[in-house]
Write a protein that holds these residues in place. Structure first.
Motif, PDB file in Angstrom:
ATOM      1  N   SER A 122      -5.345   3.097  -5.188  1.00 45.51           N
ATOM      2  CA  SER A 122      -6.482   3.630  -5.947  1.00 45.51           C
ATOM      3  C   SER A 122      -7.763   3.258  -5.200  1.00 45.51           C
ATOM      4  CB  SER A 122      -6.506   3.010  -7.340  1.00 45.51           C
ATOM      5  OG  SER A 122      -6.785   1.627  -7.223  1.00 45.51           O
ATOM      6  N   ASP A 123      -8.880   3.816  -5.669  1.00 46.75           N
ATOM      7  CA  ASP A 123     -10.184   3.465  -5.078  1.00 46.75           C
ATOM      8  C   ASP A 123     -10.393   1.949  -5.161  1.00 46.75           C
ATOM      9  OD1 ASP A 123     -10.869   5.936  -4.303  1.00 46.75           O
ATOM     10  OD2 ASP A 123     -12.341   6.329  -5.892  1.00 46.75           O
ATOM     11  N   TYR A 124      -9.942   1.362  -6.298  1.00 50.86           N
ATOM     12  CA  TYR A 124     -10.129  -0.078  -6.491  1.00 50.86           C
ATOM     13  C   TYR A 124      -9.294  -0.889  -5.480  1.00 50.86           C
ATOM     14  CZ  TYR A 124      -9.989  -4.726  -8.333  1.00 50.86           C
ATOM     15  OH  TYR A 124     -10.074  -6.089  -8.429  1.00 50.86           O
ATOM     16  N   ASP A 125      -8.034  -0.466  -5.253  1.00 52.49           N
ATOM     17  CA  ASP A 125      -7.163  -1.183  -4.295  1.00 52.49           C
ATOM     18  C   ASP A 125      -7.819  -1.236  -2.916  1.00 52.49           C
ATOM     19  OD1 ASP A 125      -5.060  -1.682  -6.038  1.00 52.49           O
ATOM     20  OD2 ASP A 125      -4.245   0.329  -5.743  1.00 52.49           O
ATOM     21  N   VAL A 126      -8.395  -0.093  -2.524  1.00 51.02           N
ATOM     22  CA  VAL A 126      -9.010  -0.010  -1.198  1.00 51.02           C
ATOM     23  C   VAL A 126     -10.291  -0.845  -1.155  1.00 51.02           C
ATOM     24  CG1 VAL A 126     -10.028   1.565   0.504  1.00 51.02           C
ATOM     25  CG2 VAL A 126      -7.961   2.218  -0.719  1.00 51.02           C
ATOM     26  N   ALA A 127     -11.077  -0.764  -2.251  1.00 47.43           N
ATOM     27  CA  ALA A 127     -12.347  -1.509  -2.281  1.00 47.43           C
ATOM     28  C   ALA A 127     -12.091  -3.011  -2.186  1.00 47.43           C
ATOM     29  CB  ALA A 127     -13.118  -1.178  -3.553  1.00 47.43           C
ATOM     30  N   LYS A 128     -11.064  -3.525  -2.874  1.00 49.60           N
ATOM     31  CA  LYS A 128     -10.830  -4.979  -2.855  1.00 49.60           C
ATOM     32  C   LYS A 128     -10.345  -5.420  -1.479  1.00 49.60           C
ATOM     33  CE  LYS A 128      -6.092  -5.330  -4.493  1.00 49.60           C
ATOM     34  NZ  LYS A 128      -5.154  -5.482  -5.536  1.00 49.60           N
ATOM     35  N   ARG A 129      -9.581  -4.537  -0.810  1.00 49.37           N
ATOM     36  CA  ARG A 129      -9.123  -4.880   0.546  1.00 49.37           C
ATOM     37  C   ARG A 129     -10.317  -4.894   1.503  1.00 49.37           C
ATOM     38  NH1 ARG A 129      -5.547  -0.808   1.759  1.00 49.37           N
ATOM     39  NH2 ARG A 129      -4.568  -1.171  -0.246  1.00 49.37           N
ATOM     40  N   LYS A 135      -8.189   6.142 -10.115  1.00 49.97           N
ATOM     41  CA  LYS A 135      -8.381   7.308  -9.232  1.00 49.97           C
ATOM     42  C   LYS A 135      -7.695   7.036  -7.887  1.00 49.97           C
ATOM     43  CE  LYS A 135     -12.201   9.893  -7.346  1.00 49.97           C
ATOM     44  NZ  LYS A 135     -13.197   9.260  -6.557  1.00 49.97           N
ATOM     45  N   ALA A 136      -6.789   7.945  -7.497  1.00 48.50           N
ATOM     46  CA  ALA A 136      -6.093   7.766  -6.210  1.00 48.50           C
ATOM     47  C   ALA A 136      -7.103   7.867  -5.078  1.00 48.50           C
ATOM     48  CB  ALA A 136      -5.017   8.817  -6.059  1.00 48.50           C
ATOM     49  N   HIS A 137      -7.001   6.964  -4.116  1.00 47.35           N
ATOM     50  CA  HIS A 137      -7.978   6.953  -3.028  1.00 47.35           C
ATOM     51  C   HIS A 137      -7.685   8.098  -2.049  1.00 47.35           C
ATOM     52  CE1 HIS A 137     -10.932   5.317  -0.293  1.00 47.35           C
ATOM     53  NE2 HIS A 137     -10.071   5.526   0.686  1.00 47.35           N
ATOM     54  N   ALA A 138      -8.721   8.906  -1.803  1.00 48.37           N
ATOM     55  CA  ALA A 138      -8.534  10.029  -0.878  1.00 48.37           C
ATOM     56  C   ALA A 138      -8.847   9.554   0.531  1.00 48.37           C
ATOM     57  CB  ALA A 138      -9.456  11.174  -1.278  1.00 48.37           C
ATOM     58  N   SER A 139      -7.879   8.884   1.151  1.00 50.61           N
ATOM     59  CA  SER A 139      -8.167   8.341   2.486  1.00 50.61           C
ATOM     60  C   SER A 139      -7.707   9.307   3.573  1.00 50.61           C
ATOM     61  CB  SER A 139      -7.450   7.014   2.672  1.00 50.61           C
ATOM     62  OG  SER A 139      -6.079   7.228   2.513  1.00 50.61           O
ATOM     63  N   ARG A 140      -8.450   9.264   4.673  1.00 51.15           N
ATOM     64  CA  ARG A 140      -8.020  10.052   5.825  1.00 51.15           C
ATOM     65  C   ARG A 140      -7.001   9.227   6.586  1.00 51.15           C
ATOM     66  NH1 ARG A 140     -12.398  11.860   9.630  1.00 51.15           N
ATOM     67  NH2 ARG A 140     -13.767  10.335   8.696  1.00 51.15           N
ATOM     68  N   PRO A 141      -5.960   9.840   7.135  1.00 44.99           N
ATOM     69  CA  PRO A 141      -4.986   9.042   7.880  1.00 44.99           C
ATOM     70  C   PRO A 141      -5.640   8.400   9.097  1.00 44.99           C
ATOM     71  CG  PRO A 141      -4.563  11.398   8.137  1.00 44.99           C
ATOM     72  CD  PRO A 141      -5.641  11.260   7.119  1.00 44.99           C
ATOM     73  N   PRO A 142      -5.293   7.143   9.418  1.00 50.17           N
ATOM     74  CA  PRO A 142      -5.953   6.465  10.524  1.00 50.17           C
ATOM     75  C   PRO A 142      -5.422   6.873  11.878  1.00 50.17           C
ATOM     76  CG  PRO A 142      -4.373   5.036   9.479  1.00 50.17           C
ATOM     77  CD  PRO A 142      -4.307   6.327   8.753  1.00 50.17           C
ATOM     78  N   ASN A 143      -4.566   7.913  11.894  1.00 45.64           N
ATOM     79  CA  ASN A 143      -3.977   8.294  13.172  1.00 45.64           C
ATOM     80  C   ASN A 143      -4.899   9.148  14.023  1.00 45.64           C
ATOM     81  OD1 ASN A 143      -1.702   7.185  14.010  1.00 45.64           O
ATOM     82  ND2 ASN A 143      -0.315   8.551  12.884  1.00 45.64           N
TER      83      ASN A 143
END
Ligand code: HEM
Length: 355
Positions: free
Chosen positions: A82-89, A140-148
């Motif tokens: 989620s947005d929160y999971d990414v923010a805490k990392r 909210k699921a985090h809309a991340s771009r793949p890091p590749n």
């Protein structure tokens, strides 16, 4: 039923408070340095006890980023972050870079608003970062771009191989500081003929700026990936640290020393002469900043090498052991440089050549 819901909200809030711990570590980082300064300059009480407390405070400051890194390694709660999971990392990764960020902020404030206390800006910054994390949505699921992002990674790797030449010289230059400022100066003078030449210097600076910005972009994208292993997390964390270190370091050398103070960016500048790194309440922040800068640049290169080795079929056990060995050697190099900058002297055979 209502009781269960309340208990679940309470435990979720407790978990979220715990996730803010890296911001708390970073916020109290200046206090660790202040405690070191207080106990090294204290004329009352038991001298040995004061030195022990000062040593522990300094160790706490140097190891603070590793405590923040542990929070990155905690297993993810959901497979889709989620947005929160990414923010805490990201908050934890940002806290790893606290020692170098503190120097950067201190130098910039010193030049622009010298009357404003660093701590006010520092505490506001970490309070803001913690609030940003707290407010991120856990549903909210985090809309991340793949890091590749292949091309950026390849360019980052190619530029790294060029910069390794400068970094090897630069760190060797600081290592010979162990034999005293004269040898350091002689070697730096010889090196400057190359790296300060009108063609090389702009190229070198451009490569470092590119490396810092591309590193930030890669680290930002990788930091959204859940469940990274220790090696990947370390690579991302050291990348965050180095990006800020490089931008801050160049600002210190080019803007602060050469343009603002109009002084030579030499050994005296690097070691905070005449007071030195240890006994000055401002300069002490340079000690963890440099120690970790050297350690992270070497281990970050080792992390890149590990990825290359794995992609070429090297067994993970071999690649990981190689990384561990390099990390041990990097810690020794970093400690040796910093001891030399703090005044430790050994007689190196090469020193006789410059007398
Ligand atoms: C103990 C750690 C370090 C200390 C004390 C230190 C100190 C210095 C000093 C005094 C200069 C000015 C050199 C001159 O005037 O000729 C300098 C320049 C520079 N340093 Fe460092 N440095 C350290 C680590 C690093 C690391 C780890 C990097 C790279 C990641 C780095 C990158 C640079 C760059 C790019 C310059 C500018 C070179 C130029 O003048 O064109 N430094 N550093």
């Amino acid at each position: 039923m209502a009781c269960t819901a309340e208990a679940s909200i309470e435990s979720s809030q407790k978990r979220r408070l715990r996730d803010l711990a890296p911001a708390f570590f970073a916020a109290i980082y200046p206090d660790m340095l202040r405690a070191f300064h207080l106990f090294t300059t204290l004329s009352r009480g038991n001298e040995v006890a004061n030195e022990v407390v000062a040593g522990l405070a300094l160790l706490a400051a140097i190891f603070m980023p590793f405590a923040a890194l542990i929070f990155v390694l905690r297993p993810p709660t959901n497979s889709i972050p989620s947005d929160y999971d990414v923010a805490k990392r990201r908050l934890a990764y940002l806290a790893v870079a606290a020692p170098t960020l503190y120097v950067f902020i201190g130098v910039v404030l010193g030049m622009t608003v010298p009357d404003l206390q660093d701590e006010i800006v520092w505490d506001t910054f970490w309070l803001g970062a913690a609030a940003w994390c707290w407010m991120a949505s856990p549903s909210k699921a985090h809309a991340s771009r793949p890091p590749n992002s292949g091309r950026l990674r390849i360019a980052h790797g190619i530029v790294a191989t060029i910069l390794i030449v400068f970094v090897s010289f630069h760190l060797s230059n600081h290592l010979v500081g162990l034999a005293g400022p004269d040898l350091h100066k002689t070697l730096m003078k010889a090196g400057r003929r190359v790296y300060r030449s009108p063609f090389i210097e702009p190229l070198l600076v451009s490569c470092f700026v590119f490396q810092a910005l591309s590193g930030l972009s890669l680290a930002w994208r990788w930091s959204s990936v859940p469940g990274t292993d220790f090696y990947r997390a370390f690579q991302i964390a050291s990348g965050f640290y180095l990006s800020i270190f490089i931008l801050g370091h160049m600002n210190s050398v080019f803007v602060y020393a050469r343009l603002y103070l109009k002084i030579d960016s030499d050994w005296a500048f690097a070691t905070g002469a005449p007071t030195g790194l240890i006994y000055d309440s401002w300069n002490i922040r340079l000690l963890p900043h440099y120690t970790l800068g050297v350690f992270f640049v070497l281990t970050h290169i080792a992390s890149g090498l590990r990825v290359v080795l794995l992609s070429h079929g090297t067994r993970p056990l071999v690649a990981n052991r190689l990384w561990m060995g390099t990390a041990g050697v990097s810690a020794m190099i970093s400690a040796t440089i910093i001891f030399g900058m703090c005044g430790l002297r050994v007689s190196l055979p090469v020193a006789t050549l410059v007398r």
